[in-house]
Enzyme design. Sequence first.
Site, PDB file in Angstrom:
ATOM      1  N   ARG A   1       0.773  -1.205   0.221  1.00 20.23           N
ATOM      2  CA  ARG A   1      -0.085   0.098  -0.025  1.00 20.23           C
ATOM      3  C   ARG A   1       0.728   1.247   0.005  1.00 20.23           C
ATOM      4  O   ARG A   1       0.343   2.454  -0.591  1.00 20.23           O
ATOM      5  CB  ARG A   1      -0.923  -0.039   1.037  1.00 20.23           C
ATOM      6  CG  ARG A   1      -2.092  -1.057   1.143  1.00 20.23           C
ATOM      7  CD  ARG A   1      -3.192  -1.018   1.940  1.00 20.23           C
ATOM      8  NE  ARG A   1      -4.286  -1.665   1.758  1.00 20.23           N
ATOM      9  CZ  ARG A   1      -5.297  -2.167   2.367  1.00 20.23           C
ATOM     10  NH1 ARG A   1      -5.206  -2.089   3.696  1.00 20.23           N
ATOM     11  NH2 ARG A   1      -6.322  -2.762   1.903  1.00 20.23           N
TER      12      ARG A   1
ATOM     13  N   LYS B   1     -19.663 -16.853   1.368  1.00 19.79           N
ATOM     14  CA  LYS B   1     -21.103 -16.647   1.053  1.00 19.79           C
ATOM     15  C   LYS B   1     -21.626 -16.125   0.140  1.00 19.79           C
ATOM     16  O   LYS B   1     -21.143 -15.043  -0.350  1.00 19.79           O
ATOM     17  CB  LYS B   1     -21.684 -15.943   2.507  1.00 19.79           C
ATOM     18  CG  LYS B   1     -21.194 -16.652   3.701  1.00 19.79           C
ATOM     19  CD  LYS B   1     -21.398 -15.650   4.925  1.00 19.79           C
ATOM     20  CE  LYS B   1     -21.261 -16.489   6.282  1.00 19.79           C
ATOM     21  NZ  LYS B   1     -21.582 -15.375   7.447  1.00 19.79           N
TER      22      LYS B   1
ATOM     23  N   GLY C   1      -9.986  -9.187  -0.300  1.00 17.48           N
ATOM     24  CA  GLY C   1      -8.939  -9.338   0.597  1.00 17.48           C
ATOM     25  C   GLY C   1      -8.436 -10.779   0.341  1.00 17.48           C
ATOM     26  O   GLY C   1      -7.118 -10.943   0.227  1.00 17.48           O
TER      27      GLY C   1
ATOM     28  N   GLY D   1     -13.059  -4.064   0.240  1.00 18.53           N
ATOM     29  CA  GLY D   1     -14.293  -3.423   0.542  1.00 18.53           C
ATOM     30  C   GLY D   1     -14.756  -2.667  -0.641  1.00 18.53           C
ATOM     31  O   GLY D   1     -15.740  -2.652  -1.458  1.00 18.53           O
TER      32      GLY D   1
HETATM   33  P1  ADP Z   1     -12.744 -12.107  -0.779  1.00 20.41           P
HETATM   34  O1  ADP Z   1     -11.960 -11.597   0.640  1.00 20.41           O
HETATM   35  O2  ADP Z   1     -11.403 -12.599  -1.510  1.00 20.41           O
HETATM   36  O3  ADP Z   1     -13.792 -11.523  -1.133  1.00 20.41           O
HETATM   37  P2  ADP Z   1     -14.419 -14.243   0.748  1.00 20.41           P
HETATM   38  O4  ADP Z   1     -14.035 -13.369   2.030  1.00 20.41           O
HETATM   39  O5  ADP Z   1     -15.760 -13.900   0.236  1.00 20.41           O
HETATM   40  O6  ADP Z   1     -13.172 -13.743  -0.397  1.00 20.41           O
HETATM   41  O7  ADP Z   1     -14.035 -15.603   1.066  1.00 20.41           O
HETATM   42  C1  ADP Z   1     -12.776 -16.202   1.611  1.00 20.41           C
HETATM   43  C2  ADP Z   1     -13.089 -17.095   2.601  1.00 20.41           C
HETATM   44  O8  ADP Z   1     -13.866 -18.270   1.979  1.00 20.41           O
HETATM   45  C3  ADP Z   1     -11.748 -17.822   2.846  1.00 20.41           C
HETATM   46  O9  ADP Z   1     -11.430 -17.787   4.218  1.00 20.41           O
HETATM   47  C4  ADP Z   1     -12.105 -19.342   2.675  1.00 20.41           C
HETATM   48  O10 ADP Z   1     -11.545 -20.374   3.363  1.00 20.41           O
HETATM   49  C5  ADP Z   1     -13.475 -19.403   2.554  1.00 20.41           C
HETATM   50  N1  ADP Z   1     -14.017 -20.648   1.596  1.00 20.41           N
HETATM   51  C6  ADP Z   1     -13.813 -20.963   0.518  1.00 20.41           C
HETATM   52  N2  ADP Z   1     -14.422 -22.089   0.054  1.00 20.41           N
HETATM   53  C7  ADP Z   1     -14.960 -22.734   1.151  1.00 20.41           C
HETATM   54  C8  ADP Z   1     -15.642 -23.762   1.515  1.00 20.41           C
HETATM   55  N3  ADP Z   1     -15.823 -24.522   0.492  1.00 20.41           N
HETATM   56  N4  ADP Z   1     -16.267 -23.886   2.735  1.00 20.41           N
HETATM   57  C9  ADP Z   1     -15.945 -22.896   3.587  1.00 20.41           C
HETATM   58  N5  ADP Z   1     -15.203 -21.820   3.506  1.00 20.41           N
HETATM   59  C10 ADP Z   1     -14.588 -21.633   2.139  1.00 20.41           C
HETATM   60 MG    MG Z   2     -12.652 -11.847   2.586  1.00 18.22          MG
END
Ligand code: ADP
Ligand code: MG
Length: 396
Positions: free
Chosen positions: A38, A200, A353, A376
């Site tokens: 950053r 999610k 992230g 975000g």
């Molecule tokens: P980002 O930060 O890139 O937007 P998210 O915060 O939405 O991504 O999701 C990241 C998390 O999702 C990770 O901690 C990962 O472990 C979890 N994850 C991915 N696949 C699964 C799964 N099949 N079951 C539970 N958690 C999962």
């Molecule tokens: Mg995340």
Amino acid sequence: MAFTKKTVRDIDVDGKKILMRVDFNVPLKDGVVTDDTRVRAAIPTIKYLKEHNAGIILMSHLGRPKGDGFEPELSLRPAAEKLAELTGYDVKFIEHTYDEEAAEACAAVKPGDILVLENVRFLKAEKKNDPEVAKKFASYADIFVLDAFGTAHRAQGSVVGAAEYIPAVAGFLLEKEVDTLTSIFAEPERPFVAVVGGSKVSSKIGVLENLIESADTLIIGGGMAYTFFLAKGYGVGTSLKEEDWIERAGEMLKKAEEKGCKILLPIDNVVADHFGEDAEGTVVASDAIPDNMMGMDIGPKTIELYCDAVKKAATVFWNGPMGVFEFDQFAKGTEAVARAIGASDCTSIIGGGDSVAAINKFGLADQMSWISTGGGASMELVEGKALPGVEALLDA
Ligand code: ADP
Ligand code: MG
């Protein structure tokens, strides 16, 4: 959509005093910056301003202070020192932000000087965009520059406040982030493949719905895939699921079909009997997940399918890991898809992230076209939302 706001290029900065909000929210360990991404990202604008004879005052938040005053472990001093180290510039730091000492230090800034103020979140009023905070910031300088893309979605004093009183323009990082992340909705080179994973559906609903409008193919992986499985009538065992979102997921599948956006869901999965570092994975087809097992990663056939789709893409946007990549035995899907994106000639844009952490873990950062510095903020842009920090700037 091109960037529609004025940038530092569009305003005369020669001999002017600039207050610039940067995102120096860096990880620290024992007072040392452990990842300087950053700080590096802010350098092009800082360099431009210095070379154009401006006096530069930098401010940022770091971590989550209580807002009741100075907290030594959240001081911005290490970030200021990192900036000095990376640029070779003489960088002054002052342990004040809002008081008379800060005002005097800002008043003393001469063209070519760089002064870093202390953590803006040591005062609660900053987060509320209190008018007193806004006026104070505006009193420090002639021009406000926003380059903190990572906080551009927050209507806080240091982000939007000064813009009410003095001319406010964007720095190069903010411009590039907004330009790149909105380009996937403007005129992406096709085929445009979006890859969305993570935990999610509920946290990505806006992202998914907006991507369906633009992408030719939408690849779904990670924990969110199982809510889509439920919408298709598959059992998901003990996998992560959001019962309340099954209907919405089903509607999305239908809407995608109407829009001509092809949705790819996992055809096989690596499942385990519990969530843990020691869990052992077994591969099963998507319509055969045992009742007592949970999906932890996409399976080998899905990896092939997804990598193939990515290889054919001209543009890829990726957000959200394909599995629980934090555990090595469930990182294969995420790694394979990341490698396929990195190896392809496509324009690859990465946001989020955990996705960025995954890319860094696999050492693939330099193979991507653009890695967003804002988790975000990048998600809000991809959801089609306007960022308050950007809105507050002068129109080009
Ligand atoms: P980002 O930060 O890139 O937007 P998210 O915060 O939405 O991504 O999701 C990241 C998390 O999702 C990770 O901690 C990962 O472990 C979890 N994850 C991915 N696949 C699964 C799964 N099949 N079951 C539970 N958690 C999962
Ligand atoms: Mg995340």
